[in-house]
Write a protein that holds these residues in place. Structure first.
Motif, PDB file in Angstrom:
ATOM      1  N   GLN A  76       0.837  -1.193   0.000  1.00  0.00           N
ATOM      2  CA  GLN A  76       0.000   0.000   0.000  1.00  0.00           C
ATOM      3  C   GLN A  76       0.870   1.240   0.000  1.00  0.00           C
ATOM      4  O   GLN A  76       1.949   1.245   0.584  1.00  0.00           O
ATOM      5  CB  GLN A  76      -0.896   0.023   1.234  1.00  0.00           C
ATOM      6  CG  GLN A  76      -1.867  -1.125   1.283  1.00  0.00           C
ATOM      7  CD  GLN A  76      -2.752  -1.042   2.506  1.00  0.00           C
ATOM      8  OE1 GLN A  76      -2.411  -0.426   3.496  1.00  0.00           O
ATOM      9  NE2 GLN A  76      -3.907  -1.664   2.425  1.00  0.00           N
ATOM     10  N   ALA A  77       0.388   2.282  -0.651  1.00  0.00           N
ATOM     11  CA  ALA A  77       1.076   3.570  -0.624  1.00  0.00           C
ATOM     12  C   ALA A  77       0.667   4.291   0.655  1.00  0.00           C
ATOM     13  O   ALA A  77      -0.505   4.314   1.011  1.00  0.00           O
ATOM     14  CB  ALA A  77       0.702   4.402  -1.834  1.00  0.00           C
ATOM     15  N   ARG A  78       1.646   4.846   1.327  1.00  0.00           N
ATOM     16  CA  ARG A  78       1.376   5.622   2.539  1.00  0.00           C
ATOM     17  C   ARG A  78       2.028   6.981   2.402  1.00  0.00           C
ATOM     18  O   ARG A  78       3.042   7.144   1.715  1.00  0.00           O
ATOM     19  CB  ARG A  78       1.967   4.922   3.768  1.00  0.00           C
ATOM     20  CG  ARG A  78       1.401   3.552   4.048  1.00  0.00           C
ATOM     21  CD  ARG A  78       0.309   3.619   5.098  1.00  0.00           C
ATOM     22  NE  ARG A  78      -0.432   2.395   5.219  1.00  0.00           N
ATOM     23  CZ  ARG A  78      -0.132   1.402   6.040  1.00  0.00           C
ATOM     24  NH1 ARG A  78       0.931   1.481   6.807  1.00  0.00           N
ATOM     25  NH2 ARG A  78      -0.891   0.327   6.091  1.00  0.00           N
ATOM     26  N   PHE A  79       1.458   7.961   3.077  1.00  0.00           N
ATOM     27  CA  PHE A  79       2.015   9.308   3.086  1.00  0.00           C
ATOM     28  C   PHE A  79       2.364   9.676   4.514  1.00  0.00           C
ATOM     29  O   PHE A  79       1.545   9.521   5.418  1.00  0.00           O
ATOM     30  CB  PHE A  79       1.017  10.323   2.526  1.00  0.00           C
ATOM     31  CG  PHE A  79       1.517  11.732   2.565  1.00  0.00           C
ATOM     32  CD1 PHE A  79       2.489  12.161   1.677  1.00  0.00           C
ATOM     33  CD2 PHE A  79       1.046  12.622   3.512  1.00  0.00           C
ATOM     34  CE1 PHE A  79       2.974  13.458   1.727  1.00  0.00           C
ATOM     35  CE2 PHE A  79       1.514  13.922   3.565  1.00  0.00           C
ATOM     36  CZ  PHE A  79       2.485  14.341   2.674  1.00  0.00           C
ATOM     37  N   LYS A  80       3.602  10.136   4.699  1.00  0.00           N
ATOM     38  CA  LYS A  80       4.042  10.609   6.008  1.00  0.00           C
ATOM     39  C   LYS A  80       4.253  12.117   5.898  1.00  0.00           C
ATOM     40  O   LYS A  80       5.141  12.556   5.165  1.00  0.00           O
ATOM     41  CB  LYS A  80       5.367   9.966   6.404  1.00  0.00           C
ATOM     42  CG  LYS A  80       5.322   8.487   6.636  1.00  0.00           C
ATOM     43  CD  LYS A  80       6.707   8.029   7.056  1.00  0.00           C
ATOM     44  CE  LYS A  80       6.806   6.534   7.170  1.00  0.00           C
ATOM     45  NZ  LYS A  80       8.178   6.127   7.521  1.00  0.00           N
ATOM     46  N   PRO A  81       3.457  12.914   6.576  1.00  0.00           N
ATOM     47  CA  PRO A  81       3.634  14.366   6.472  1.00  0.00           C
ATOM     48  C   PRO A  81       4.956  14.804   7.091  1.00  0.00           C
ATOM     49  O   PRO A  81       5.404  14.238   8.086  1.00  0.00           O
ATOM     50  CB  PRO A  81       2.443  14.935   7.245  1.00  0.00           C
ATOM     51  CG  PRO A  81       1.942  13.825   8.092  1.00  0.00           C
ATOM     52  CD  PRO A  81       2.356  12.550   7.451  1.00  0.00           C
ATOM     53  N   GLY A  82       5.571  15.822   6.483  1.00  0.00           N
ATOM     54  CA  GLY A  82       6.813  16.386   6.994  1.00  0.00           C
ATOM     55  C   GLY A  82       6.543  17.384   8.101  1.00  0.00           C
ATOM     56  O   GLY A  82       5.403  17.801   8.340  1.00  0.00           O
ATOM     57  N   LYS A  83       7.611  17.793   8.776  1.00  0.00           N
ATOM     58  CA  LYS A  83       7.485  18.717   9.897  1.00  0.00           C
ATOM     59  C   LYS A  83       6.843  20.035   9.487  1.00  0.00           C
ATOM     60  O   LYS A  83       5.969  20.552  10.188  1.00  0.00           O
ATOM     61  CB  LYS A  83       8.848  18.979  10.528  1.00  0.00           C
ATOM     62  CG  LYS A  83       8.764  19.863  11.764  1.00  0.00           C
ATOM     63  CD  LYS A  83      10.121  20.081  12.381  1.00  0.00           C
ATOM     64  CE  LYS A  83      10.111  20.931  13.631  1.00  0.00           C
ATOM     65  NZ  LYS A  83       9.090  21.872  13.835  1.00  0.00           N
ATOM     66  N   SER A  84       7.241  20.599   8.353  1.00  0.00           N
ATOM     67  CA  SER A  84       6.670  21.872   7.914  1.00  0.00           C
ATOM     68  C   SER A  84       5.164  21.758   7.681  1.00  0.00           C
ATOM     69  O   SER A  84       4.408  22.661   8.049  1.00  0.00           O
ATOM     70  CB  SER A  84       7.336  22.352   6.626  1.00  0.00           C
ATOM     71  OG  SER A  84       8.698  22.610   6.849  1.00  0.00           O
ATOM     72  N   LEU A  85       4.725  20.673   7.075  1.00  0.00           N
ATOM     73  CA  LEU A  85       3.297  20.480   6.836  1.00  0.00           C
ATOM     74  C   LEU A  85       2.550  20.315   8.159  1.00  0.00           C
ATOM     75  O   LEU A  85       1.491  20.921   8.355  1.00  0.00           O
ATOM     76  CB  LEU A  85       3.055  19.268   5.939  1.00  0.00           C
ATOM     77  CG  LEU A  85       1.604  18.942   5.611  1.00  0.00           C
ATOM     78  CD1 LEU A  85       0.909  20.125   4.938  1.00  0.00           C
ATOM     79  CD2 LEU A  85       1.510  17.712   4.740  1.00  0.00           C
ATOM     80  N   LYS A  86       3.123  19.553   9.078  1.00  0.00           N
ATOM     81  CA  LYS A  86       2.501  19.372  10.399  1.00  0.00           C
ATOM     82  C   LYS A  86       2.373  20.729  11.109  1.00  0.00           C
ATOM     83  O   LYS A  86       1.336  21.029  11.694  1.00  0.00           O
ATOM     84  CB  LYS A  86       3.320  18.422  11.265  1.00  0.00           C
ATOM     85  CG  LYS A  86       3.212  16.982  10.877  1.00  0.00           C
ATOM     86  CD  LYS A  86       4.065  16.156  11.820  1.00  0.00           C
ATOM     87  CE  LYS A  86       4.229  14.743  11.366  1.00  0.00           C
ATOM     88  NZ  LYS A  86       5.103  13.977  12.262  1.00  0.00           N
ATOM     89  N   ASP A  87       3.449  21.516  11.047  1.00  0.00           N
ATOM     90  CA  ASP A  87       3.430  22.841  11.701  1.00  0.00           C
ATOM     91  C   ASP A  87       2.382  23.759  11.076  1.00  0.00           C
ATOM     92  O   ASP A  87       1.689  24.480  11.777  1.00  0.00           O
ATOM     93  CB  ASP A  87       4.810  23.487  11.629  1.00  0.00           C
ATOM     94  CG  ASP A  87       5.854  22.774  12.499  1.00  0.00           C
ATOM     95  OD1 ASP A  87       5.459  21.949  13.355  1.00  0.00           O
ATOM     96  OD2 ASP A  87       7.052  23.035  12.301  1.00  0.00           O
ATOM     97  N   THR A  88       2.245  23.697   9.750  1.00  0.00           N
ATOM     98  CA  THR A  88       1.248  24.509   9.054  1.00  0.00           C
ATOM     99  C   THR A  88      -0.169  24.111   9.479  1.00  0.00           C
ATOM    100  O   THR A  88      -1.017  24.975   9.710  1.00  0.00           O
ATOM    101  CB  THR A  88       1.398  24.362   7.527  1.00  0.00           C
ATOM    102  OG1 THR A  88       2.700  24.780   7.154  1.00  0.00           O
ATOM    103  CG2 THR A  88       0.354  25.164   6.780  1.00  0.00           C
TER     104      THR A  88
END
Length: 91
Positions: A76-88
């Motif tokens: 399965q394809a998974r997406f892990k958000p980066g720190k900048s996206l989490k902060d936004t």
């Protein structure tokens, strides 16, 4: 937001036509798909990473008959958000 809206937004921000933006988006998505198909990770600095996760085989139950069934192993394809996206998102 659907693909049509995304294409329109990209076209507006980049100052290109919708057709050009659609071509670029389609090419980007194709490259990400091809990399994941090869088992590679796709990292977009500041945004996140697309990775392939292995899902082990398991047994399940058919809800209509109650019969036990075997569920095959899959990727399965998974997406892990980066720190900048989490902060936004949490600002």
């Amino acid at each position: 937001m659907n693909k049509k809206e995304l294409v329109a937004g990209v076209a507006e921000r980049a100052g290109v036509t919708n057709a050009q933006a659609a071509e670029v988006l389609d090419a980007t998505l194709a490259l990400i798909s091809e990399a994941l198909q090869k088992g590679e990770e796709v990292r977009l600095l500041g945004f996140g990473s697309f990775v392939v996760a292995e899902r082990a085989a398991s047994s399940g139950r058919n809800p209509s008959t109650g019969e036990t069934i075997e569920i095959k192993a899959s990727k399965q394809a998974r997406f892990k958000p980066g720190k900048s996206l989490k902060d936004t998102l949490n600002a």
